[in-house]
Write a protein that holds these residues in place. Structure first.
Motif, PDB file in Angstrom:
ATOM      1  N   ALA A 117       0.831  -1.209   0.000  1.00 60.83           N
ATOM      2  CA  ALA A 117       0.000   0.000   0.000  1.00 60.83           C
ATOM      3  C   ALA A 117       0.860   1.250   0.000  1.00 60.83           C
ATOM      4  O   ALA A 117       0.573   2.223  -0.712  1.00 60.83           O
ATOM      5  N   ARG A 118       1.946   1.232   0.780  1.00 58.94           N
ATOM      6  CA  ARG A 118       2.819   2.407   0.834  1.00 58.94           C
ATOM      7  C   ARG A 118       3.523   2.647  -0.500  1.00 58.94           C
ATOM      8  O   ARG A 118       3.663   3.786  -0.943  1.00 58.94           O
ATOM      9  N   ARG A 119       3.983   1.565  -1.133  1.00 54.46           N
ATOM     10  CA  ARG A 119       4.644   1.736  -2.431  1.00 54.46           C
ATOM     11  C   ARG A 119       3.674   2.354  -3.435  1.00 54.46           C
ATOM     12  O   ARG A 119       4.060   3.233  -4.225  1.00 54.46           O
ATOM     13  N   ASP A 149       3.007   6.035  -2.455  1.00 52.96           N
ATOM     14  CA  ASP A 149       4.188   6.869  -2.707  1.00 52.96           C
ATOM     15  C   ASP A 149       4.386   7.159  -4.194  1.00 52.96           C
ATOM     16  O   ASP A 149       5.092   8.120  -4.544  1.00 52.96           O
ATOM     17  N   SER A 150       3.802   6.343  -5.059  1.00 55.26           N
ATOM     18  CA  SER A 150       3.962   6.556  -6.505  1.00 55.26           C
ATOM     19  C   SER A 150       3.008   7.609  -7.056  1.00 55.26           C
ATOM     20  O   SER A 150       3.137   8.016  -8.212  1.00 55.26           O
ATOM     21  N   THR A 203      -8.013  11.165  -0.110  1.00 60.34           N
ATOM     22  CA  THR A 203      -8.917  10.143  -0.629  1.00 60.34           C
ATOM     23  C   THR A 203      -8.307   9.435  -1.828  1.00 60.34           C
ATOM     24  O   THR A 203      -8.521   8.234  -2.022  1.00 60.34           O
ATOM     25  N   ASP A 204      -7.529  10.161  -2.645  1.00 61.85           N
ATOM     26  CA  ASP A 204      -6.772   9.507  -3.722  1.00 61.85           C
ATOM     27  C   ASP A 204      -5.860   8.437  -3.134  1.00 61.85           C
ATOM     28  O   ASP A 204      -5.766   7.314  -3.643  1.00 61.85           O
ATOM     29  N   ALA A 207      -4.508   2.789  -1.766  1.00 66.55           N
ATOM     30  CA  ALA A 207      -4.126   1.821  -0.739  1.00 66.55           C
ATOM     31  C   ALA A 207      -5.077   0.632  -0.721  1.00 66.55           C
ATOM     32  O   ALA A 207      -4.653  -0.512  -0.540  1.00 66.55           O
ATOM     33  N   VAL A 208      -6.376   0.883  -0.921  1.00 65.77           N
ATOM     34  CA  VAL A 208      -7.347  -0.210  -0.968  1.00 65.77           C
ATOM     35  C   VAL A 208      -7.046  -1.138  -2.137  1.00 65.77           C
ATOM     36  O   VAL A 208      -7.076  -2.372  -2.004  1.00 65.77           O
ATOM     37  N   THR A 209      -6.769  -0.556  -3.289  1.00 67.88           N
ATOM     38  CA  THR A 209      -6.469  -1.366  -4.477  1.00 67.88           C
ATOM     39  C   THR A 209      -5.227  -2.224  -4.255  1.00 67.88           C
ATOM     40  O   THR A 209      -5.200  -3.419  -4.608  1.00 67.88           O
TER      41      THR A 209
END
Length: 438
Positions: A136-138, A141-142, A150-151, A156-158
């Motif tokens: 999720a962080r990677r 961060d991209s 919200t973006d 992160a959910v995806t």
């Protein structure tokens, strides 16, 4: 104005009295006149000059836009059986228990767990699996630097869904396992703004005993660089609890539609987040934040409210169609904010907004203004309230998904009322650029 107006006997289609319009809209008679002053509704003086009358079709259209469900003898409304939230008599209840009392006595995780399972587990904490959080962080961060919270939450959910091979298992146990890991993943994937002394490995929330910290504390460091104090954390935790669910709000309906199609829980949450981002739903608190911050900066809410009214803008943070008086969520948060010394200035500005607007329209405070007080007092960005809303409501969407998975699949299938040209119609002519040769 008068509360008891005579029926209108003027020629033409029947018109509604103020009281009839108010009942159809689900608001107080005074609010009907507020709609008129804001240009949302037109009125005509009744015969004899006693009161006003309103076009019934125009009132019904406003009721549809505001989400008010008219009684239908034909049973045409979408009605869902739910045992989660009841809103009644200017109060609301989670599984029959006053939600404001739950927020005062239990943490967000405890109430979420109880809402899902019926078991109250004191001290329960949600934990993000290391692999899920890293993915999720990677992904977050991209994203471009200007991306909103919200973006980031949607991304992160995806990412969390992609690394969960069990996401298509819709059994209650599997869904709950996903939920318990997804919510702290959402928080942990957001960039740290404040003191990261209670985090490990670049931001994984960690308590003194090496275990996870309460979700409110982890979220605080993602909302502001200011250090957390006990009173402010209590307000944030209560806000998270109070916002878990609120019956079939627009985002919750979207989540139930997704669950009805047997979408996995991550997709259900994505559906909810997509609707939540609208300015009339989760993003409404950002408008209240900006207004309140301006009032604090200018030293008075009076000119700020005047600017809103002069330019035809609605004063944010006031009024709620489900409550005739004060939103109980706002009432609870305002009481808790009294114990936060740094919130005094924002609280005073919020009260001045209410008192100033009351001269124009007697609208009670709603939860968006309370979230704005918290975010302004905490030195947070305008979107902080939306972030709190999104993280909190994730638990509610999961609760509704669990209910919907137990129903007949694809039952939410309204029929469209076609208003286009009647067939058969000829094939359309090809589009040609102006000036092109035949």
């Amino acid at each position: 104005m008068t509360d008891r107006e005579p029926p209108d006997h003027s020629p033409g289609p029947p018109r509604l009295t103020t009281r009839e319009a108010a009942e159809l809209l689900g608001v107080k008679p005074e609010t009907v006149y507020a709609y008129v002053s804001r240009g949302q509704l037109s009125s005509t003086r009744a015969a004899g000059g006693r009161g006003s009358t309103f076009d019934a079709d125009e009132v019904r259209a406003l009721a549809r836009r505001s989400g008010r469900r008219e009684p239908s003898a034909a049973g045409g409304d979408l009605v869902f059986r739910t045992g989660i939230t009841l809103i009644e008599g200017d109060r609301y209840y989670f599984r029959g228990v006053d939600a404001t009392e739950l927020a005062r006595h239990h943490s967000y995780e405890e109430v979420a767990e109880w809402l899902w399972t019926g078991d109250l587990r004191p001290g329960v904490r949600f934990t993000a699996p290391a692999g899920t959080l890293a993915a999720a962080r990677r992904t977050v961060d991209s994203l471009p630097a200007h991306s909103g919270s919200t973006d980031r939450l949607r991304a992160a959910v995806t990412a969390a869904a992609a690394v969960d091979p069990m996401r298509f298992d819709l059994s209650p146990g599997a869904v709950l396992s996903s939920a318990r890991s997804l919510i702290p993943t959402l928080v942990g994937a957001l960039p740290v703004r404040g003191d990261a002394s209670d985090t490990a490995d670049g931001g994984t929330p960690e308590g003194p005993d090496g275990g996870p910290v309460p979700l409110a504390r982890a979220l605080w460091t993602r909302l502001t660089a200011r250090p957390a104090d006990a009173a402010s954390l209590a307000v944030l935790d209560a806000a998270l609890t109070l916002l878990i669910d609120h019956d079939l709000a627009a985002s919750t309906l979207a989540a139930r539609v997704a669950a009805s199609a047997h979408a996995h829980p991550y997709a259900v949450v994505s559906a909810g987040l997509g609707v939540l981002e609208g300015p009339l739903h989760g993003a409404a608190s950002g408008l209240a934040h900006r207004m309140l911050q301006e009032a604090v900066d200018r030293g008075s809410a009076v000119p700020v409210v005047a600017d809103h009214l002069r330019t035809g803008r609605r004063v944010p943070g006031l009024g709620h169609r489900l409550y005739r008086d004060e939103d109980p969520r706002a009432r609870t948060l305002f009481a808790l904010l009294e114990d936060v010394p740094q919130a005094a200035e924002a609280l005073a500005a919020a009260r001045e907004v209410v008192s100033t607007t009351a001269r124009h329209a007697p609208l009670a405070v709603n939860v968006d203004l309370a979230l704005a007080v918290l975010s302004v007092a905490g030195g947070m960005e305008a979107e902080a309230g939306e972030t709190i809303f999104a993280v909190s409501r994730t638990a509610g969407w999961i609760a509704h998904a669990l209910e919907e998975y137990a129903e007949r699949p694809l039952r939410i299938r309204p029929s469209g009322l076609y208003t286009g040209p009647r067939p058969p119609q000829p094939l359309p002519d090809p589009f040609r650029e102006p000036g092109s040769a035949d």
